[in-house]
Motif scaffolding. Structure first.
Motif, mmCIF file in Angstrom:
data_model
loop_
_atom_site.group_PDB
_atom_site.id
_atom_site.type_symbol
_atom_site.label_atom_id
_atom_site.label_comp_id
_atom_site.label_asym_id
_atom_site.label_seq_id
_atom_site.Cartn_x
_atom_site.Cartn_y
_atom_site.Cartn_z
ATOM 1 N N TYR A 105 0.814 -1.212 0.000
ATOM 2 C CA TYR A 105 0.000 0.000 0.000
ATOM 3 C C TYR A 105 0.856 1.275 0.000
ATOM 4 C CZ TYR A 105 -3.664 -3.237 1.315
ATOM 5 O OH TYR A 105 -4.541 -4.286 1.312
ATOM 6 N N PRO A 106 0.348 2.314 -0.649
ATOM 7 C CA PRO A 106 0.954 3.633 -0.454
ATOM 8 C C PRO A 106 0.585 4.136 0.946
ATOM 9 C CG PRO A 106 -1.010 3.823 -1.837
ATOM 10 C CD PRO A 106 -0.834 2.348 -1.527
ATOM 11 N N ALA A 107 1.317 5.096 1.456
ATOM 12 C CA ALA A 107 1.081 5.524 2.846
ATOM 13 C C ALA A 107 1.231 7.030 3.005
ATOM 14 C CB ALA A 107 2.080 4.820 3.773
ATOM 15 N N TYR A 140 -5.067 3.855 1.616
ATOM 16 C CA TYR A 140 -3.720 4.248 2.037
ATOM 17 C C TYR A 140 -3.448 3.745 3.445
ATOM 18 C CZ TYR A 140 -3.894 7.422 -1.928
ATOM 19 O OH TYR A 140 -3.990 7.930 -3.196
ATOM 20 N N ARG A 205 5.977 4.935 -2.658
ATOM 21 C CA ARG A 205 4.736 5.735 -2.651
ATOM 22 C C ARG A 205 4.387 6.161 -1.229
ATOM 23 N NH1 ARG A 205 0.054 2.768 -5.317
ATOM 24 N NH2 ARG A 205 0.981 0.906 -4.407
ATOM 25 N N MET A 365 -5.667 13.365 -0.392
ATOM 26 C CA MET A 365 -5.813 12.019 -0.956
ATOM 27 C C MET A 365 -6.282 12.073 -2.409
ATOM 28 S SD MET A 365 -6.928 9.698 2.278
ATOM 29 C CE MET A 365 -8.104 10.783 3.082
ATOM 30 N N ASP A 369 -4.360 10.303 -5.312
ATOM 31 C CA ASP A 369 -5.064 9.431 -6.274
ATOM 32 C C ASP A 369 -4.797 9.877 -7.717
ATOM 33 O OD1 ASP A 369 -6.280 8.127 -4.162
ATOM 34 O OD2 ASP A 369 -8.303 8.913 -4.541
ATOM 35 N N LEU A 373 0.677 9.505 -5.767
ATOM 36 C CA LEU A 373 1.027 8.231 -5.113
ATOM 37 C C LEU A 373 0.443 7.038 -5.877
ATOM 38 C CD1 LEU A 373 0.682 8.864 -1.254
ATOM 39 C CD2 LEU A 373 2.703 9.138 -2.690
ATOM 40 N N LYS A 374 0.128 7.236 -7.151
ATOM 41 C CA LYS A 374 -0.455 6.093 -7.900
ATOM 42 C C LYS A 374 0.499 5.674 -8.993
ATOM 43 C CE LYS A 374 -3.800 5.183 -5.509
ATOM 44 N NZ LYS A 374 -4.866 4.511 -4.958
#
Ligand code: GCU
Length: 374
Positions: A105-107, A140, A205, A365, A369, A373-374
């Motif tokens: 997962y991204p964080a 996230y 990410r 976020m 998105d 971070l994608k």
């Protein structure tokens, strides 16, 4: 105000001109010479020089609790422990990893400046200052640390916290020694040391985010540490995202008077002398390029000065363009609740006052998105 008038009024240092007067024309020149020079100027005159990177003694101790947040997340409570000549210390990292969907997962790593109650690990007391449930629901991982673990937010001569553990000078503190914002940024990077090794997370990410004094810290941590893919500054104002030259609200003198422990000894000599400072904050944002940056302001937060925060993004844009990204592409100062998502740069102005709210987090976020971070 026309951009040219503003540049003229503020007479900013040219981000793309080296100390030797040479124009920086390539990414190689930027990375090999101008960027390191800028970081060194910020160390020398503003935040101070950190005496240590990742300590050889550093260890992580993790307690894992599955099925938290009604099954939506796995909780990890990590103690980052280290030792220096002045003793031992620890920074506690609280992490919720989504249990639905597909990792790694991204964080978002949040630098919490309001004390541990905002980070309630049991999530009985849910605050929108750090809406971990919403972050997890959007796919996230939500990580947070309490800045005071690394250095209490008081002016006591930098004897406690990580200063007391790692400082090695005798007698008078050097004027370029690290101060409190630098100590907090150091802690954020130690948290990144952990996050980068957690197989549930995608090390490429990870965002670092902070509000106000935490936002100043996020910018300095992100400038120093290229492992952060996205840096989010919420209402960081003076010596954060806002340009110091021509700034309204909190000036260098005002921040040094009230928070003498945040910045180094040299910074005090620029009280009332913004024009003499060899840097301004657009250069800090430029040091993030070509990684993503998001700046948020609030209409009534005149102390931080939204116009100066927005102007710093515009003034950092030439460095993003050098890397092939348009930034905000000359967009005018937006109306409230009209976020701007450009190439590798985002900005919003929110109605209301100095705070970090659900509205702010949802936009961070959305920007993540949309590509950061994608
Ligand atoms: C004070 C300080 C600001 C800071 C803010 C905060 O208002 O003057 O520079 O950003 O506290 O951290 O909330």
């Amino acid at each position: 105000m026309e951009k040219d008038d503003m540049t003229d009024e503020r007479r900013l240092p040219d981000v793309l001109k080296g100390a030797n007067g040479n124009a920086i024309k390539t990414v190689e020149e930027w990375r090999g010479s101008r960027r390191p020079e800028i970081l060194e100027l910020f160390r020398t005159y503003v935040y101070g020089r950190e005496p240590v990177g990742r300590p050889a003694s550093q260890v992580f101790e993790t307690v894992i609790t599955p099925g938290t947040m009604n099954g939506a997340a796995v909780r990890k409570q990590v103690e980052i422990r280290f030792e220096g000549q002045g003793g031992t210390g620890k920074v506690r990292l609280l992490l919720f990893v989504p249990s639905e969907g597909k990792g790694p997962y991204p964080a978002f790593l949040f630098l919490n400046n309001r004390g541990v109650t905002e980070m309630d690990p049991e999530r009985r007391d849910i605050s929108m200052f750090w809406p971990a449930e919403r972050i997890v629901a959007r796919g996230y991982a939500a990580a947070a640390l309490d800045l005071e673990d690394a250095d209490p937010d008081v002016d006591e001569g930098h004897r406690n916290g990580v200063h007391g553990i790692f400082d090695e000078y005798d007698g008078e503190r050097p004027k370029d020694a690290w101060a409190t914002i630098a100590a907090w940024a150091w802690a954020a990077r130690r948290a990144m040391d952990y996050l980068a090794t957690d197989p549930d997370l995608d090390a490429g990410r990870i965002a670092v985010a902070g509000h106000s004094r935490g936002g100043k810290t996020a910018l300095w941590a992100g400038a120093l540490d290229e492992r952060f893919a996205l840096v989010v500054s919420n209402e960081s104002g003076s010596t954060g995202a806002a340009l110091s030259r021509g700034k309204r609200g909190e000036t260098i003198q005002a921040i040094n008077d009230r928070f003498p422990h945040w910045f180094n000894g040299h910074y005090k000599s620029f009280n009332g002398r913004e024009e003499a400072l060899p840097v301004d904050q657009h250069m800090l944002i430029a040091a993030l390029a070509p990684r993503s940056v998001y700046v948020a302001s609030a209409v009534q937060d005149e102390w931080a000065d939204p116009a100066s925060e927005f102007a710093a993004l515009a003034e950092a844009a030439p460095v993003y363009r050098l890397h092939g990204y348009k930034g905000l592409a000359g967009a005018p100062f937006p109306a409230p609740e009209s976020p701007l998502f450009g190439e590798r740069m985002g900005y919003h102005l929110r109605s209301g006052g100095h705070d970090l709210t659900a509205y702010d987090w949802e936009r961070f976020m959305d920007f993540a998105d949309a590509g950061a971070l994608k």
